[in-house]
Scaffold this motif. Structure first.
Motif, PDB file in Angstrom:
ATOM      1  N   LEU A   1      65.836  27.765  51.150  1.00  0.00           N
ATOM      2  CA  LEU A   1      65.223  28.885  51.785  1.00  0.00           C
ATOM      3  C   LEU A   1      63.504  28.655  50.559  1.00  0.00           C
ATOM      4  O   LEU A   1      62.798  29.019  51.627  1.00  0.00           O
ATOM      5  CB  LEU A   1      66.193  29.914  52.077  1.00  0.00           C
ATOM      6  CG  LEU A   1      67.141  30.542  52.979  1.00  0.00           C
ATOM      7  CD1 LEU A   1      67.691  31.458  52.033  1.00  0.00           C
ATOM      8  CD2 LEU A   1      66.225  30.308  53.877  1.00  0.00           C
ATOM      9  N   LEU A   2      63.324  28.459  49.918  1.00  0.00           N
ATOM     10  CA  LEU A   2      62.485  29.494  49.131  1.00  0.00           C
ATOM     11  C   LEU A   2      61.519  27.825  48.588  1.00  0.00           C
ATOM     12  O   LEU A   2      60.452  27.935  49.168  1.00  0.00           O
ATOM     13  CB  LEU A   2      62.649  29.099  47.064  1.00  0.00           C
ATOM     14  CG  LEU A   2      61.489  29.732  46.582  1.00  0.00           C
ATOM     15  CD1 LEU A   2      60.959  30.384  46.791  1.00  0.00           C
ATOM     16  CD2 LEU A   2      62.173  29.217  45.170  1.00  0.00           C
ATOM     17  N   TRP A   3      61.316  26.703  49.100  1.00  0.00           N
ATOM     18  CA  TRP A   3      60.904  25.413  49.086  1.00  0.00           C
ATOM     19  C   TRP A   3      60.609  25.743  50.788  1.00  0.00           C
ATOM     20  O   TRP A   3      59.614  25.233  50.546  1.00  0.00           O
ATOM     21  CB  TRP A   3      61.709  25.046  48.795  1.00  0.00           C
ATOM     22  CG  TRP A   3      62.711  24.460  47.422  1.00  0.00           C
ATOM     23  CD1 TRP A   3      62.272  25.705  46.448  1.00  0.00           C
ATOM     24  CD2 TRP A   3      63.470  23.446  47.484  1.00  0.00           C
ATOM     25  NE1 TRP A   3      63.129  25.323  45.625  1.00  0.00           N
ATOM     26  CE2 TRP A   3      64.011  24.122  46.014  1.00  0.00           C
ATOM     27  CE3 TRP A   3      64.719  22.678  47.884  1.00  0.00           C
ATOM     28  CZ2 TRP A   3      65.236  23.552  45.713  1.00  0.00           C
ATOM     29  CZ3 TRP A   3      65.372  22.550  46.999  1.00  0.00           C
ATOM     30  CH2 TRP A   3      66.169  22.966  45.819  1.00  0.00           C
TER      31      TRP A   3
ATOM     32  N   GLN B   1      57.445  35.840  52.522  1.00  0.00           N
ATOM     33  CA  GLN B   1      57.035  35.233  51.777  1.00  0.00           C
ATOM     34  C   GLN B   1      56.375  33.507  52.858  1.00  0.00           C
ATOM     35  O   GLN B   1      54.989  32.964  53.022  1.00  0.00           O
ATOM     36  CB  GLN B   1      57.798  34.206  51.008  1.00  0.00           C
ATOM     37  CG  GLN B   1      56.912  32.796  50.678  1.00  0.00           C
ATOM     38  CD  GLN B   1      57.363  32.144  48.924  1.00  0.00           C
ATOM     39  OE1 GLN B   1      58.442  32.513  48.528  1.00  0.00           O
ATOM     40  NE2 GLN B   1      56.746  31.217  48.150  1.00  0.00           N
ATOM     41  N   ALA B   2      56.922  33.622  53.783  1.00  0.00           N
ATOM     42  CA  ALA B   2      56.594  32.861  55.092  1.00  0.00           C
ATOM     43  C   ALA B   2      55.499  33.131  55.322  1.00  0.00           C
ATOM     44  O   ALA B   2      54.635  32.818  56.359  1.00  0.00           O
ATOM     45  CB  ALA B   2      57.922  32.054  55.422  1.00  0.00           C
ATOM     46  N   LYS B   3      55.622  34.937  56.296  1.00  0.00           N
ATOM     47  CA  LYS B   3      54.231  35.465  56.599  1.00  0.00           C
ATOM     48  C   LYS B   3      53.082  35.447  55.789  1.00  0.00           C
ATOM     49  O   LYS B   3      52.309  35.262  56.530  1.00  0.00           O
ATOM     50  CB  LYS B   3      55.010  36.834  56.950  1.00  0.00           C
ATOM     51  CG  LYS B   3      54.664  38.281  57.373  1.00  0.00           C
ATOM     52  CD  LYS B   3      54.863  39.214  57.832  1.00  0.00           C
ATOM     53  CE  LYS B   3      53.819  40.345  58.379  1.00  0.00           C
ATOM     54  NZ  LYS B   3      52.873  39.652  58.931  1.00  0.00           N
TER      55      LYS B   3
ATOM     56  N   THR C   1      69.867  40.448  54.069  1.00  0.00           N
ATOM     57  CA  THR C   1      70.823  39.127  53.515  1.00  0.00           C
ATOM     58  C   THR C   1      69.142  39.073  52.448  1.00  0.00           C
ATOM     59  O   THR C   1      68.424  37.932  53.602  1.00  0.00           O
ATOM     60  CB  THR C   1      70.430  38.404  54.376  1.00  0.00           C
ATOM     61  OG1 THR C   1      71.695  38.626  55.394  1.00  0.00           O
ATOM     62  CG2 THR C   1      71.309  36.769  54.066  1.00  0.00           C
ATOM     63  N   LYS C   2      69.559  39.828  51.404  1.00  0.00           N
ATOM     64  CA  LYS C   2      68.062  39.384  49.864  1.00  0.00           C
ATOM     65  C   LYS C   2      67.798  37.392  50.622  1.00  0.00           C
ATOM     66  O   LYS C   2      65.979  37.394  50.670  1.00  0.00           O
ATOM     67  CB  LYS C   2      68.753  39.371  48.636  1.00  0.00           C
ATOM     68  CG  LYS C   2      67.238  39.457  48.006  1.00  0.00           C
ATOM     69  CD  LYS C   2      67.528  39.728  46.708  1.00  0.00           C
ATOM     70  CE  LYS C   2      66.277  40.564  46.310  1.00  0.00           C
ATOM     71  NZ  LYS C   2      65.419  39.440  46.025  1.00  0.00           N
ATOM     72  N   ALA C   3      68.011  37.173  50.808  1.00  0.00           N
ATOM     73  CA  ALA C   3      67.189  35.342  50.568  1.00  0.00           C
ATOM     74  C   ALA C   3      66.668  34.756  51.477  1.00  0.00           C
ATOM     75  O   ALA C   3      65.753  34.359  51.277  1.00  0.00           O
ATOM     76  CB  ALA C   3      68.268  34.494  49.982  1.00  0.00           C
ATOM     77  N   VAL C   4      67.465  35.009  52.730  1.00  0.00           N
ATOM     78  CA  VAL C   4      66.663  35.679  54.092  1.00  0.00           C
ATOM     79  C   VAL C   4      65.377  36.594  54.376  1.00  0.00           C
ATOM     80  O   VAL C   4      64.805  35.510  53.971  1.00  0.00           O
ATOM     81  CB  VAL C   4      67.486  35.704  55.317  1.00  0.00           C
ATOM     82  CG1 VAL C   4      66.319  35.636  56.024  1.00  0.00           C
ATOM     83  CG2 VAL C   4      68.563  34.913  55.069  1.00  0.00           C
TER      84      VAL C   4
END
Length: 275
Positions: free
Chosen positions: A164-166, A195-197, A186-189
């Motif tokens: 998800l981070l990558w 970050q994508a935004k 869901t924190k990771a999501v």
């Protein structure tokens, strides 16, 4: 097929997490709907030991101008619900089907068709689509990936925390990132979507919860229907409301150049004689 009617209950449920404890008490009173005969502010305040100001704030948090407007919509929706209600307490199979029927009704109540059209436009204009989700949400998104890939869209599904981070570091303004979190927590999501935004990607969150009185950070926040403990999958699959929305999005997207897309979809069917 169920007779679909608009209902206020799923709207109340979508704001539960952003309510105060007093407002949640009021919300649960209307959600359960037990022994509600007198909906006047005086009667409800006396029964729940809350102030009229609390009723007003509750109604406004749900998107109404005031308590009177809320009561009008609530009574109207309850009349429709009562006329088609399924009181099924002993038959296990019927209880499960009643839960699905309830979620179908709730999905219809909160579905925003103009929003589905906007989301379809985002899908159509994206060069690459990332799908973020974990657990049940991730499993439902696999269905979304399969169906959209068959129409020629480039889709990647990401369910691992590191990935998800990558993936969010690869997203740019040409990408659309769709995240699914039934709880909205869901924190990771959520972190990866943010970050994508920040990198310029268009973002969509599919969730059962929305924050009242706050602007969503996403380009679109698509509400999913919910029921008690849906995320735990006690009686029915928590994927169901997500799959309903995916079906609607797919149907909207299919309507763009429908003949061309239908032909392409048919070409992707393997072993047609076995279907």
């Amino acid at each position: 097929m169920a007779n679909l009617t608009k209902n206020v209950i799923p709207l109340i449920e979508s704001y539960l997490d952003s309510m105060t404890s007093t407002e949640q008490t009021i919300a649960q009173y209307f959600i359960t709907g037990q022994e509600i005969k007198d909906l006047s502010a005086v009667s409800v305040c006396k029964r729940l030991h809350v102030s009229k100001a609390s009723l007003t704030r509750f109604a406004q948090k749900c998107g109404f101008a005031g308590y009177r407007e809320f009561v009008f919509s609530y009574q109207e929706s309850q009349e429709d619900t009562d006329s088609a209600s399924l009181i099924l307490k002993r038959d296990v199979t019927k209880r499960v089907l009643a839960d699905y029927d309830q979620l179908l009704q709730k999905t219809y109540s909160i579905l925003d068709e103009s929003q589905l059209a906007r989301v379809t436009s985002l899908v159509e204009n994206a060069k690459r689509i990332y799908l973020y989700g974990k657990g049940s949400s991730g499993q439902a998104l696999r269905e979304m990936k399969m169906r959209f890939m068959r129409l020629g869209l480039i889709c990647d599904i990401v369910t691992d925390n590191d990935e998800l981070l990558w993936a969010s570091m690869l997203a740019d303004e040409t990408c659309l990132v769709i995240g699914a979190s039934i709880s909205g927590k869901t924190k990771a999501v959520i972190d990866a979507l943010l970050q994508a935004k920040d990198r310029g990607a268009k973002t969509i969150l599919l969730t059962t919860q929305k924050a009242a009185g706050q602007d969503s950070p996403w380009d679109e926040l698509v509400l999913l229907a919910s029921t008690d403990n849906l995320a735990y999958g006690n009686r029915i699959s928590p994927q169901f409301p997500l799959l309903l929305v995916i079906d609607c999005l797919f149907a909207y997207y299919l309507e763009i150049d429908v003949q061309q897309k239908q032909e392409r979809y048919q070409q992707t069917i393997i072993d047609k004689e076995e279907i």
